[in-house]
Design an enzyme around this catalytic site. Structure first.
Site, PDB file in Angstrom:
ATOM      1  CB  CYS A  22      52.239  19.576  55.961  1.00  0.00           C
ATOM      2  SG  CYS A  22      53.901  20.113  56.389  1.00  0.00           S
ATOM      3  CE1 TYR A  23      57.201  15.749  57.087  1.00  0.00           C
ATOM      4  CE2 TYR A  23      57.907  17.776  58.139  1.00  0.00           C
ATOM      5  CZ  TYR A  23      58.112  16.774  57.219  1.00  0.00           C
ATOM      6  OH  TYR A  23      59.235  16.805  56.433  1.00  0.00           O
TER       7      TYR A  23
END
Lengths: 345, 345, 345, 345
Positions: B149-150
C-alpha cells in the site's frame, strides 16, 4: 489574583477556564466577548453549567484595568494589537494567545497576517513565551506573546539539536499534523463532521502563518537566518499535534546519544518528557495535559535524525502554556494549576 | 472465469469479494482459509449475509488447480511463497497481495521479513504489479507481486519527477500516514478502539518492510541505487493513505510546470488523477475507490517539490490494484469491475 | 492515607490514578497486577512516564493490610470476592469497582455472573455505593460495592420519578448507549478500531449483567419487585453513557414540573446537574468529569416522561464515584480530588 | 433515459450520482443548483474530478421538461412543492427525496414543516415510495414521495408485526440513532467536528418531522390512528441509522417465531435481510448499500418484542431507495444499479 479572558467563546478561552478553575492563586473575574455580551457563559458551553456563572461582557479597557491584574487574549488575529497597548499603559499585564505580538518583522507580519503589525514599542516589549527557552525574560515580562501550537511542538523538538550544532541548518523539514480544534470554533465545510470524519488532509502548503514564527525562533537559536519546509495536515481527532521533523546530522550519532543530549537539555523542565529509545510518543499520551513529549530516532542509513514531538494543541500549544507563563511571571511554581494528568484512554 | 481467494478472513479478501461481485467476467468459486475451514463466510462477515454463500475451505492445491484459473493470495507474509510455486507449475496464474515475491534481493527479504525468500526461479517470474508503470510486463505475467500500500502511493508520486531527472536522488523524504485497516484484522492493543481513537502515532521508524520495496522500485526507475527516509504513521480512521513526499528540485520549476509534467506522464492512466494547482487531494476523496490522486506544490523558498499522493489502502493499495492486474493480464478493459466511485461523505 | 489499587492495567485503575494524583489526602502506595508483577506501570501506560514510578506487584494480602488503609478493586468479575473477605477481616476497607458484591440474590448472581456469589456475611456488609442515594450508609461502610456504569446513569435518572410515585412501575424501558471503554482493555474483534469505527451496535439484548443490578436498586426504592427492559448499545467513541429512559406518567405533568421535582430531589448533590427545559445533556458535556447530567421531556401526546441521563462511564460510572465514596467514608468534602472540569471540546 | 437532479450540492445529490454512474439505463444529464449555477460539480466535490464533468445550472422548468424524463429532487423542505406541479403537468416524472409530498394532512404538515402543504391535487397523486410496501402503486406513479430516513428504517421494522396483529398498537417506542449525514451538508455548531467527535446526543424530543410520517404509514397499515414515541439521537459517525423499537406482544411468541414471521413477510424483497436468532445487525454492515437489516429479540421477562432495524441513511434512507423507486416505475429489475455491496470495514 483576578484575571480576565478576552475572546470568551473560543476554545482557547474555555480551556483557560478549565485549568484556572483549579488554580489556587487565580480567579477569573471577567469573560469578555464582543459578540456575546450579556449572555451567560454556560449557555454557550453547557458543560460548565453550575460551574461558571459569569455573563460575558463587552470590552471596557478602563474598567478592566481597575478590576483585574492580568488579561488573557484568546482572540483571532489582528484583534489584541488594538487593545493590549492601552492595557499595558494602564499597568495591566497581558498574555496574548494570538499571533499579534509574536513576529518582530513588520513586513513578514503583513504578508502572513494581512495587516500592519502592532506598534513597534509594544512589539519590543513582548516576550515570546516559550517557557522552556525564555524563562528568564518571561519572569520580567509585562506582555507575553504566547507561542503558536505548531511552533511550540516544533521548536521544542528542534532547539536542542540546533543549539548543540549537530545538524545541518539548511535542511529542516517539518511534517506537522494537528487535531481539528487547531482550526478553532468557527464553522467551515472542511471541518463539518461528515466531511472531516474518515479524512486526512494537508493544507496551506508553504503559506501557513506559523512558518515565519518557527523560522524566527530557530534563527535566534542558530544565530543565523534559517528557512524551514513546513507542511501542516489535519487529523480526524479533536486534540493533539505531532511534528515529525527530519534533519541531517553533521556527524554520526546514535539514537541513545541523541536522547541523552535532549534529556540533558530539558533536565529542569517539568513539562518536557524525553522518551527512552524505542518509544515514540503518541498524541493521546498528552491529551488534555501540558506535556510536550519527544521521541528520537537516528536513521543510520540516511544520516538523518528524526524527531517526533507531540503536544495537546489547546494546552501546551495554547492555554496551558499561557498559564505556565502566568506562573513564571508571578514566581509561582511553574506547574501550579497544571497538574492534571493526560486523559487516557 | 473462476477464481479463488486464499486468506479468506482478512480485509484483503473481503475487499476482493466486494469488487469481484460486480465484475462481469469473474466468479469467486472458492474462499480458502486454513483456520476457518467449514465455516460460512457470512458468519465471519455478516454484512455479506444473503450475498456470499460460500463456506471457507482448507487449501488443496491439486483440487484448486482443477477448478479455478486464477488464485488471489491475501495472506500474511511468508505464506504464499510455499504455495504459489506448485500452483504456477500446475498452470494456475497467481496474484499475490502479500510481500513474498516483491523483493528480488534475498538478503534484504530475510532482514525485513525474517525468513528466507521464495525460490529464485519464481522470484524471477514474478512481475511487480504496479499497473501504471509495468503494464506491458503484467500482460504476459503468470505471477503478479501486487505492490504494497505505501509503495503504491509513494512510487506513483515520485516516479514522474524521478524519471524526468528533475530531482536530487539523494534527498527523498517520505512522511506517510495510513488508516488502521493497513494493520489488518488481527487484534493488537494499539488498534483497540479505545486506544486508537483520538490518537495519532508514528511507528516502525526506519525498519518498515516497505522501505526496501520502495527503494527497489525507485532504483529501477533511476537506474542507480537509491535510499529513502520513510516514516509511517497511523491516523484514527479506517481507510486511506497519504504520502507527503519532500524532494529537492535540481532546477527552478513552477508548480504549474510540475503539474503539467505529471499530467503528461499519466495521460493514459484512468486511475491516476493529477490535481489542479491549489488543490491538494484528501484521503476521503478516494475512499472505497481505485484512484490514486496526486497534488503538487513547489516551495520556491526552499527549492523543494512537495508531492501529496493519496489512495485507499485496501483498494489501489491492495485488492483494487490486484483486480486491475487481473484485467490487464486478461486483456479486459483496465477499469472492469472497478468503476465504483469514491464514497463521499 | 495510603491506598492500593488491585487490577492495575485496566482502565478503571488508570482512571483512579488520574484523580488520586491530585487528591490532597491520598497516596497510591501500591498497584497490584497479577499478570504484570515487576513491570513499571508507566511501561504499560506511557502517558504516565515521569509521573507514576511504581512497579506493579503480585497480591500479598498480609503485606497489603500492613501498608494501606483502603484497597480499590478494579478487577474483572469473580476476582474480588476471593480477596476482599480477608482484607475486611484484617481491618482494611475495600471499594470494589467490580460486580462481585452488588447483588444480594445468589441465584441471580449465578445466572448473570456464571459463578457462586461471595460469602453471605460479606454480601450483607457491602453497601451499594450510589452516593446520592445511600450517603448515610456509605459513611459507616467498610466494604463498598461501587455501582456499575449503566446502573449509575440509569437509576439516578429514574429514582426521583419513581420515589415520588408519579410513574407506572410496570413500563420502564431503558435504551442505553456506551462508549467503548465500557468494554474494558481486553481485545475483541468487535472493538478493533477498523470494525468499531463508523459503527453503532446493540448487544446482549435481555441478558446484560446490569439488568438485575438496576432492578434491585429500583425495587428497593419502589418497595416492590420491578422489572425493566434494558437494551445496551455501543457508540464509536471512547467515553460516555447515555440512558434514554421511557416511563409512563400516572397523571399529567409538565416538563417544567418534572424538572423542578428533579432539582428538588438532587438539591444537595454537587455532581448531579438537572438541565433547564429545552436543554438535553450530551455525553461530551461530562467527558472526563464526575457529573451526572439529566434532561427531561414530557411527551404530552403519549403521556410519557423521557429521561436522558449522561455520565462519563469511567468516572461517575466507575473510578470517580469510587473516590466520591472514599471521600464520604472519610468525612472529607465529597468533591475532594474530583474537581476536574469536563474536557470540551 | 436522461434524468436531472435538483439540489445539486447536497449529500442526497452526490449519492444519487454515485449509484447512477453505474446504472445501465440512466444518464444524469443535468444537475440543478440555484446557488451554484455555472460552477463545475467537481469543484464542489473534488472526489468526482475526471468523473462528473457537468456544470450546475439554474432551474428552468420548460427546458428541463424537454431534456429529461425523470427529475430527482434532493432539496430542503418547502422547495420541491413549488416546482414539481409544473413538471408533472409537463409530463415529467418526479421523485422527491424531501418531505414535501409525504404527509396527506395539511394541518400536520404546517405544524411540522412550518408552511402550507403542496396543492391537494398533487398530494393525492403522490405515492409514498416505501418500495417493499407500496410496490404496486409505485409502478403506476408519476410522483414519488421518497420516504424519510428514520421512517424507512422504522416502518420496515414495525410493519410485519403490526400487520399480523401481534402487538399492542398503543405502546410503540422508537429509540432512533443516526449518523451525521442525516443532518445534511449545511454547517451547524453541533456538527462541527470538534464538538461532534466523542459526543452522543438526543435532539428534537417529541417534535421531529418524521413523527407524523411514521404515524401516517403505521396508521394506514393498522387501519386505525396510531401514536408513537420517537426519540432521535446523533452518533459520531457519518452514515447509518439504527431504530431500536420496543413493542408489547399481545401473546407469547418466541424469538424464532418472530424471525420466521418477518422472513415470510419479506421473502420477495431483495434489500431486506432478516437476521438469524442471536445476531443483531450493526450499522456498519449496511454501510454504503441499499440494505435494510432487521434483528429481533423477544424479551420473555417483560413480554416485549425488541426490533433492531438498520439502514444507511443516505442509501436505503434516501438516494438508494429513490433509485429503487425509479427501477420499479420503469419495470427494471429492482436492484439495477444498486448492487454495490456494503463497504466493510
Amino acid at each position: 489574583m483576578n484575571v480576565a479572558i478576552v475572546g470568551g467563546t473560543g476554545y482557547g478561552a474555555v480551556e483557560l477556564l478549565r485549568f484556572l478553575y483549579n488554580h489556587p492563586h487565580v480567579k477569573v473575574a471577567k469573560i469578555i466577548s464582543h459578540s456575546n455580551s450579556g449572555i451567560p457563559f454556560s449557555e454557550v458551553y453547557p458543560h460548565l453549567t453550575n460551574i461558571v456563572d459569569l455573563e460575558m461582557e463587552a470590552l471596557d479597557v478602563e474598567n478592566l484595568a481597575k478590576e483585574v491584574d492580568v488579561v488573557f487574549f484568546a482572540t483571532p488575529s489582528n484583534v489584541s494589537k488594538h487593545v493590549i497597548p492601552s492595557l499595558i499603559d494602564l499597568g495591566v499585564k497581558c498574555i496574548d494567545l494570538s499571533g499579534d505580538f509574536r513576529l518582530r518583522d513588520g513586513g513578514l507580519y503583513k504578508s502572513y497576517y494581512g495587516e500592519d503589525i502592532a506598534e513597534e514599542t509594544y512589539i519590543q516589549q513582548a516576550v515570546y513565551g516559550l517557557c522552556e527557552i525564555n524563562r528568564q525574560e518571561i519572569k520580567e515580562a509585562s506582555l507575553i506573546a504566547n507561542p503558536g501550537c505548531y511552533p511550540t511542538a516544533t521548536t521544542l523538538g528542534i532547539i536542542p539539536a540546533l543549539s548543540k550544532g549537530i545538524i545541518d541548518k539548511k535542511q529542516i523539514i517539518i511534517d506537522a499534523k494537528t487535531g481539528t480544534t487547531g482550526a478553532g470554533r468557527s464553522l467551515a465545510q472542511g471541518f463539518h463532521f461528515s466531511e472531516m470524519q474518515e479524512n486526512f488532509k494537508a493544507y496551506k502548503l508553504g503559506v501557513h502563518k506559523h512558518i515565519p514564527e518557527i523560522e524566527q525562533v530557530l534563527s535566534d537559536v542558530a544565530n543565523t537566518e534559517l528557512q524551514v519546509t513546513f507542511t501542516p495536515h489535519v487529523v480526524p481527532m479533536t486534540r493533539g499535534i505531532m511534528s515529525t521533523i527530519y534533519v541531517d546530522l553533521k556527524e554520526k550519532l546514535s539514537t541513545k546519544e541523541a536522547i541523552n543530549l535532549y534529556k540533558e537539555f530539558y533536565r529542569n523542565d517539568p513539562f518536557v518528557r524525553i522518551r527512552e529509545e524505542g518509544t515514540i510518543p503518541q498524541t493521546k499520551e498528552v491529551f488534555g495535559s501540558n506535556y510536550c513529549d519527544i521521541g528520537l530516532y537516528v536513521d543510520e542509513r540516511t544520516g538523518k535524525l528524526i524527531i517526533v514531538s507531540v503536544i495537546d494543541n489547546l494546552v501546551k500549544g495554547a492555554s496551558g502554556q499561557a498559564i505556565q507563563n502566568l506562573n513564571i511571571m508571578n514566581g509561582w511554581d511553574e506547574t501550579t494549576g497544571l497538574t492534571q494528568l493526560p486523559i487516557y484512554p
